[in-house]
Design a protein around this motif. Structure first.
Motif, PDB file in Angstrom:
ATOM      1  N   LEU A  85       2.956  -5.164   2.760  1.00 53.69           N
ATOM      2  CA  LEU A  85       2.812  -4.400   1.520  1.00 53.69           C
ATOM      3  C   LEU A  85       3.514  -3.050   1.633  1.00 53.69           C
ATOM      4  N   ALA A  86       3.375  -2.383   2.772  1.00 56.65           N
ATOM      5  CA  ALA A  86       4.020  -1.084   2.959  1.00 56.65           C
ATOM      6  C   ALA A  86       5.531  -1.200   2.840  1.00 56.65           C
ATOM      7  N   ALA A  87       6.113  -2.228   3.444  1.00 59.24           N
ATOM      8  CA  ALA A  87       7.566  -2.404   3.394  1.00 59.24           C
ATOM      9  C   ALA A  87       8.039  -2.639   1.966  1.00 59.24           C
ATOM     10  N   ALA A  88       7.294  -3.464   1.212  1.00 55.89           N
ATOM     11  CA  ALA A  88       7.692  -3.761  -0.165  1.00 55.89           C
ATOM     12  C   ALA A  88       7.621  -2.511  -1.039  1.00 55.89           C
ATOM     13  N   LEU A  89       6.558  -1.706  -0.883  1.00 56.53           N
ATOM     14  CA  LEU A  89       6.401  -0.519  -1.718  1.00 56.53           C
ATOM     15  C   LEU A  89       7.401   0.576  -1.337  1.00 56.53           C
ATOM     16  N   ALA A  90       7.628   0.749  -0.035  1.00 53.52           N
ATOM     17  CA  ALA A  90       8.594   1.760   0.403  1.00 53.52           C
ATOM     18  C   ALA A  90       9.978   1.451  -0.155  1.00 53.52           C
ATOM     19  N   LYS A  91      10.329   0.178  -0.175  1.00 53.92           N
ATOM     20  CA  LYS A  91      11.641  -0.223  -0.695  1.00 53.92           C
ATOM     21  C   LYS A  91      11.788   0.126  -2.168  1.00 53.92           C
ATOM     22  N   GLU A  92      10.689   0.050  -2.921  1.00 55.08           N
ATOM     23  CA  GLU A  92      10.724   0.332  -4.354  1.00 55.08           C
ATOM     24  C   GLU A  92      10.422   1.795  -4.680  1.00 55.08           C
ATOM     25  N   GLY A  93      10.155   2.610  -3.653  1.00 53.07           N
ATOM     26  CA  GLY A  93       9.845   4.016  -3.897  1.00 53.07           C
ATOM     27  C   GLY A  93       8.492   4.230  -4.542  1.00 53.07           C
ATOM     28  N   GLN A  94       7.530   3.358  -4.227  1.00 52.72           N
ATOM     29  CA  GLN A  94       6.192   3.455  -4.797  1.00 52.72           C
ATOM     30  C   GLN A  94       5.178   3.739  -3.694  1.00 52.72           C
ATOM     31  N   GLY A  95       4.034   4.315  -4.072  1.00 52.75           N
ATOM     32  CA  GLY A  95       3.000   4.669  -3.112  1.00 52.75           C
ATOM     33  C   GLY A  95       1.891   3.635  -3.074  1.00 52.75           C
ATOM     34  N   LEU A  96       0.904   3.898  -2.221  1.00 53.82           N
ATOM     35  CA  LEU A  96      -0.207   2.967  -2.036  1.00 53.82           C
ATOM     36  C   LEU A  96      -1.510   3.740  -1.961  1.00 53.82           C
ATOM     37  N   LEU A  97      -2.462   3.346  -2.792  1.00 57.09           N
ATOM     38  CA  LEU A  97      -3.822   3.889  -2.784  1.00 57.09           C
ATOM     39  C   LEU A  97      -4.724   2.837  -2.154  1.00 57.09           C
ATOM     40  N   VAL A  98      -5.414   3.208  -1.066  1.00 54.75           N
ATOM     41  CA  VAL A  98      -6.228   2.267  -0.301  1.00 54.75           C
ATOM     42  C   VAL A  98      -7.690   2.704  -0.332  1.00 54.75           C
ATOM     43  N   ASN A  99      -8.573   1.755  -0.611  1.00 51.90           N
ATOM     44  CA  ASN A  99     -10.026   1.960  -0.526  1.00 51.90           C
ATOM     45  C   ASN A  99     -10.516   3.220  -1.245  1.00 51.90           C
ATOM     46  N   PRO A 100     -10.151   3.440  -2.505  1.00 50.17           N
ATOM     47  CA  PRO A 100     -10.628   4.650  -3.188  1.00 50.17           C
ATOM     48  C   PRO A 100     -12.152   4.683  -3.241  1.00 50.17           C
ATOM     49  N   GLY A 101     -12.706   5.864  -2.959  1.00 58.06           N
ATOM     50  CA  GLY A 101     -14.149   6.029  -3.012  1.00 58.06           C
ATOM     51  C   GLY A 101     -14.867   5.690  -1.723  1.00 58.06           C
ATOM     52  N   HIS A 102     -14.135   5.283  -0.694  1.00 60.35           N
ATOM     53  CA  HIS A 102     -14.751   4.925   0.579  1.00 60.35           C
ATOM     54  C   HIS A 102     -14.252   5.871   1.675  1.00 60.35           C
ATOM     55  N   ALA A 103     -14.881   5.777   2.853  1.00 60.09           N
ATOM     56  CA  ALA A 103     -14.529   6.686   3.952  1.00 60.09           C
ATOM     57  C   ALA A 103     -13.057   6.602   4.299  1.00 60.09           C
ATOM     58  N   SER A 104     -12.491   5.404   4.162  1.00 59.92           N
ATOM     59  CA  SER A 104     -11.091   5.197   4.546  1.00 59.92           C
ATOM     60  C   SER A 104     -10.140   5.308   3.363  1.00 59.92           C
ATOM     61  N   GLN A 105     -10.477   6.140   2.381  1.00 59.91           N
ATOM     62  CA  GLN A 105      -9.568   6.326   1.244  1.00 59.91           C
ATOM     63  C   GLN A 105      -8.257   6.937   1.729  1.00 59.91           C
ATOM     64  N   LEU A 106      -7.153   6.317   1.357  1.00 57.35           N
ATOM     65  CA  LEU A 106      -5.819   6.791   1.727  1.00 57.35           C
ATOM     66  C   LEU A 106      -4.951   6.848   0.478  1.00 57.35           C
ATOM     67  N   MET A 107      -4.214   7.907   0.324  1.00 57.48           N
ATOM     68  CA  MET A 107      -3.193   7.985  -0.715  1.00 57.48           C
ATOM     69  C   MET A 107      -1.870   8.225   0.002  1.00 57.48           C
ATOM     70  N   LEU A 108      -1.076   7.180   0.086  1.00 56.40           N
ATOM     71  CA  LEU A 108       0.144   7.202   0.886  1.00 56.40           C
ATOM     72  C   LEU A 108       1.356   7.189  -0.031  1.00 56.40           C
ATOM     73  N   ASP A 109       2.153   8.252   0.029  1.00 52.24           N
ATOM     74  CA  ASP A 109       3.333   8.308  -0.825  1.00 52.24           C
ATOM     75  C   ASP A 109       4.468   7.493  -0.196  1.00 52.24           C
ATOM     76  N   PRO A 110       5.567   7.282  -0.927  1.00 51.13           N
ATOM     77  CA  PRO A 110       6.651   6.447  -0.395  1.00 51.13           C
ATOM     78  C   PRO A 110       7.220   6.954   0.927  1.00 51.13           C
ATOM     79  N   GLU A 111       7.228   8.279   1.131  1.00 53.67           N
ATOM     80  CA  GLU A 111       7.765   8.821   2.388  1.00 53.67           C
ATOM     81  C   GLU A 111       6.897   8.411   3.576  1.00 53.67           C
ATOM     82  N   VAL A 112       5.576   8.454   3.408  1.00 55.71           N
ATOM     83  CA  VAL A 112       4.681   8.036   4.490  1.00 55.71           C
ATOM     84  C   VAL A 112       4.838   6.541   4.751  1.00 55.71           C
ATOM     85  N   LEU A 113       4.954   5.751   3.699  1.00 51.81           N
ATOM     86  CA  LEU A 113       5.135   4.315   3.884  1.00 51.81           C
ATOM     87  C   LEU A 113       6.459   4.019   4.591  1.00 51.81           C
ATOM     88  N   ALA A 114       7.502   4.775   4.262  1.00 60.38           N
ATOM     89  CA  ALA A 114       8.787   4.575   4.932  1.00 60.38           C
ATOM     90  C   ALA A 114       8.676   4.928   6.412  1.00 60.38           C
TER      91      ALA A 114
END
Length: 249
Positions: A85-114
């Motif tokens: 998933l990270a590779a696909a989103l980084a290629k498209e310049g999109q970010g990833l929001l993981v587990n919102p509202g939980h201890a492991s909530q992550l907001m990863l922009d395209p630069e972090v995914l790359a």
């Protein structure tokens, strides 16, 4: 608590760089359930993207019920490894929001995914010769590597025997650490070496690097030895009540 939650005792965006790297490493190996606009058709799936002030983000969780809970009901989704998933989103310049509202909530922009994708491309440095001398690993190396190595080798239960971290002195005078593994089937060695190289890529570099070898000779006193976890105990037999009536077939 999921493995990602356990690593996020300090929220991801407040954690120190080594802790963030370990979280991203675990994310890469985690099966994620990513929200879709509709059920996949053949081999095509359209991600459900959210326009946030920081950009466009896909939504994924490490449990199906978390995804449904955030959206507010059943949602079409696709299960795939975090690295894919990270590779696909980084290629498209999109970010990833993981587990919102939980201890492991992550907001990863395209630069972090790359950055994550580049780290996953790491190739192992292999032990290519017998060391001239082996020493106990340096204290800083033990502090840095003991916990991550134990966790990653635990994921390889049944594939790796005893492992040891040592400080090696090579014939050309170079000094560096080496991770020596016993009991690995030659057919599995390339994949295990690659997985360990990925782990090391997410950690601060040690002077001289860390080479990987598949032979653990006589180890020096003070070597960091990691034993494989014991195999799970077989389930206890179910004892039948002797006073119960016979079972008829």
């Amino acid at each position: 608590m999921t493995p990602l939650d356990e690593l996020c005792q300090v929220p991801f965006h407040e954690a120190e760089a080594p802790a963030r790297a370990r979280i991203l490493s675990r994310l890469a190996d985690t099966e994620l359930f990513v929200a879709l606009l509709a059920e996949p058709v053949a081999d095509k799936a359209d991600l459900r993207l959210f326009d946030l002030p920081e950009g466009r983000f896909a939504l994924a969780c490490d449990r199906e019920d978390r995804l449904a809970g955030f959206v507010g009901g059943p949602v079409a989704h696709l299960a795939l490894p975090g690295r894919v998933l990270a590779a696909a989103l980084a290629k498209e310049g999109q970010g990833l929001l993981v587990n919102p509202g939980h201890a492991s909530q992550l907001m990863l922009d395209p630069e972090v995914l790359a950055w994550l994708v580049r780290a996953l491309e790491a190739r192992p440095g292999m032990v290519s010769e017998a060391a001239r001398c082996l020493h106990a690993p340096e204290h800083g190396a033990v502090a840095l590597l003991a916990a991550p190595l134990a966790q990653r080798l635990g994921d390889m239960s049944g594939l790796v025997g005893r492992s040891a971290l040592v400080l090696a002195e090579w014939a050309d005078g170079r000094r560096g650490h080496a991770l020596l593994l016993d009991g690995v089937d030659p057919a599995h060695q390339p994949a295990i070496a690659k997985a360990l190289a990925e782990l090391l890529a997410f950690l601060p570099a040690l002077p001289g690097g860390v080479d990987i070898g598949f032979d653990a000779p006589n180890l020096p006193a003070g070597a960091l030895v990691l034993e494989p976890p014991p195999p799970p105990a077989p389930p206890a037999p179910v004892l039948r009540d002797p006073k119960a009536p016979p079972r008829l077939r």
